[in-house]
Design an enzyme around this catalytic site. Sequence first.
Site, PDB file in Angstrom:
ATOM      1  N   ARG A   1       0.441  -1.432   0.343  1.00  0.00           N
ATOM      2  CA  ARG A   1       0.034  -0.056  -0.430  1.00  0.00           C
ATOM      3  C   ARG A   1       1.027   1.575   0.404  1.00  0.00           C
ATOM      4  O   ARG A   1       1.991   1.320  -1.041  1.00  0.00           O
ATOM      5  CB  ARG A   1      -1.389  -0.750   1.806  1.00  0.00           C
ATOM      6  CG  ARG A   1      -0.621  -0.114   2.960  1.00  0.00           C
ATOM      7  CD  ARG A   1      -1.470  -0.464   3.692  1.00  0.00           C
ATOM      8  NE  ARG A   1      -1.858   0.685   3.644  1.00  0.00           N
ATOM      9  CZ  ARG A   1      -2.923   1.378   4.803  1.00  0.00           C
ATOM     10  NH1 ARG A   1      -3.454   0.346   4.993  1.00  0.00           N
ATOM     11  NH2 ARG A   1      -3.083   2.619   4.986  1.00  0.00           N
TER      12      ARG A   1
ATOM     13  N   ALA B   1       5.469   1.202   0.917  1.00  0.00           N
ATOM     14  CA  ALA B   1       5.242   0.198  -0.179  1.00  0.00           C
ATOM     15  C   ALA B   1       5.294   0.843  -1.747  1.00  0.00           C
ATOM     16  O   ALA B   1       6.663   1.279  -2.304  1.00  0.00           O
ATOM     17  CB  ALA B   1       4.781  -0.963  -0.398  1.00  0.00           C
ATOM     18  N   HIS B   2       4.236   1.720  -1.975  1.00  0.00           N
ATOM     19  CA  HIS B   2       4.280   1.703  -3.315  1.00  0.00           C
ATOM     20  C   HIS B   2       5.830   3.309  -3.570  1.00  0.00           C
ATOM     21  O   HIS B   2       5.965   3.570  -4.327  1.00  0.00           O
ATOM     22  CB  HIS B   2       3.154   2.139  -3.521  1.00  0.00           C
ATOM     23  CG  HIS B   2       2.013   1.450  -4.236  1.00  0.00           C
ATOM     24  ND1 HIS B   2       1.811   0.544  -3.736  1.00  0.00           N
ATOM     25  CD2 HIS B   2       1.773   1.354  -5.272  1.00  0.00           C
ATOM     26  CE1 HIS B   2       0.931  -0.338  -4.216  1.00  0.00           C
ATOM     27  NE2 HIS B   2       1.245  -0.197  -5.576  1.00  0.00           N
ATOM     28  N   LYS B   3       5.586   4.164  -2.464  1.00  0.00           N
ATOM     29  CA  LYS B   3       6.503   4.897  -2.714  1.00  0.00           C
ATOM     30  C   LYS B   3       7.581   4.531  -2.236  1.00  0.00           C
ATOM     31  O   LYS B   3       8.477   5.119  -2.959  1.00  0.00           O
ATOM     32  CB  LYS B   3       5.844   6.052  -1.039  1.00  0.00           C
ATOM     33  CG  LYS B   3       6.965   7.361  -1.172  1.00  0.00           C
ATOM     34  CD  LYS B   3       6.397   8.063  -0.015  1.00  0.00           C
ATOM     35  CE  LYS B   3       7.225   9.373   0.422  1.00  0.00           C
ATOM     36  NZ  LYS B   3       8.376   9.621   0.604  1.00  0.00           N
TER      37      LYS B   3
END
Lengths: 206, 290
Positions: free
Chosen positions: A32, A35-37
């Site tokens: 989420r 993790a995406h950043k």
Amino acid sequence: MRDLTLPLSPDMIRELKVGDPVGLSGVMLTGRDTAHKWMVETFIKKARAPQGDDLAVYEAIKPLLEGGAIYHCGPVVAGLDTRQYRFVAAGPTTSTREEPYQGEVMRHFGVRAVIGKGGMGPKTLTACQDVPGVYLHAIGGAASLIAQTVEAVVGVYKLDFGVPEALWVIRVRDFPAVVTMDAHGGSLHAKIEAKSKAVLEKLLAA
Amino acid sequence: MRDLKASLLELVRLAATDLPPDVEKALREAREREAPGSAAAGALDSILENAALARANSTPICQDTGTPIFYIRHPEGWSTRKLREQIREAVAEATERSYLRPNAVDALTGKNSGNNLGDEAFPTIHFEEIEGSTLIVDLILKGGGCENVGAQYSLPNAALGAGRDLEGVRKVVLDAVHKAQGQGCAPGILGVAIGGDRGSSYYASKEALFRKMEEANPDSQLAALETRLADESNRLGIGPMGFGGATTVLGVKMTNMHRLPASYFVSVSYMCWAHRRRRMTVRGDHVMYE
């Protein structure tokens, strides 16, 4: 209900249309906000240098994401002290926060299914056409029900992100979702947004 | 002062795992209104099935167990310091038992405390002294997805043609429902406060969410507006999960407060369908839950 087994081929993806209910089985990854950043900054834009176990985790998740699914989910997990992890509650989180990152993550890793709730915007819809991929909408809040489809927690990466933000590797069977964005440019969310906007304008003028 | 930690733990367990009956009833009624076989009906079937499963297994209804917000009304002589300590102990224990997800994240370092204990505002605890000898503890678990779609308007709002009256309030609330789409986990419940300053207005909008679903507003003007807003929100057709359908909100709960001559705020707190609110009442040795 259409059964889908991971990993997903381009042909399987192109057969899916907005509105199709699916049951997903196989091994997938949760990821989420953090993790995406982290994925985009470290491995795609390379704005920050890899640190600690970053590179090892990158190598480990690559084969899972190639043709695979990423699930926007911050679970409730039992067994943290014994590391005999078990998902207790595991519904989707709101996906739109990943809109700035998702398309790039799909292209970089070859992700073919993004699972979450609330839908995503035009950048992700374009990536769905390019990769190709789909957005699968799970039922928000149905966390105990969805956790029952998680057969096993295979592993976890980046637990230092915190339990909700860690990358959990899970094996699911018949995980229930509905296709709401497809590889042909179809988006239920764009359609509902436009229809409800027209009603809103009438109500505001009343 | 007696130690209420075990009773408070039970309050948290109930809130996280056992959906209040009035909310479940509203969801069942919403299910009846959706077309058989539609995605909206399917979503509500899953929601109802999940509520039953969570109750039976004592597992969280939703994995986002949110910010625990406590509203405490206590008789004279109770130590709010000790109550706060007991609440914090109960919240940490509930996290240990997987009734709650660890949700307290340091805004500067990004570190999750792991036990739902953050600064003074996490969990959020409001105290108020009341007459009599009864202690009332209200708890709401306010998830992040729905909190993110909450909105505050300062009237007049030219873009929406909303003036400083109830007609203006109606317009901005409908705008908030439209902007939320399905992202707050529709069908939601709206807590709406008119007046106050920015802070007190949001606070009151959350307090309004404690009213039962069937409980009409004591003010006839607001009661009429609540009914109209629920009806018009549903006409937007956003539906459960934003799939399209007949029910976008389950209900609207409004409250009003005094304002400054210069300010006219309307605050909308959107609560997801998983409206996890519970009350504990302590009278002498008796502890009751509803």
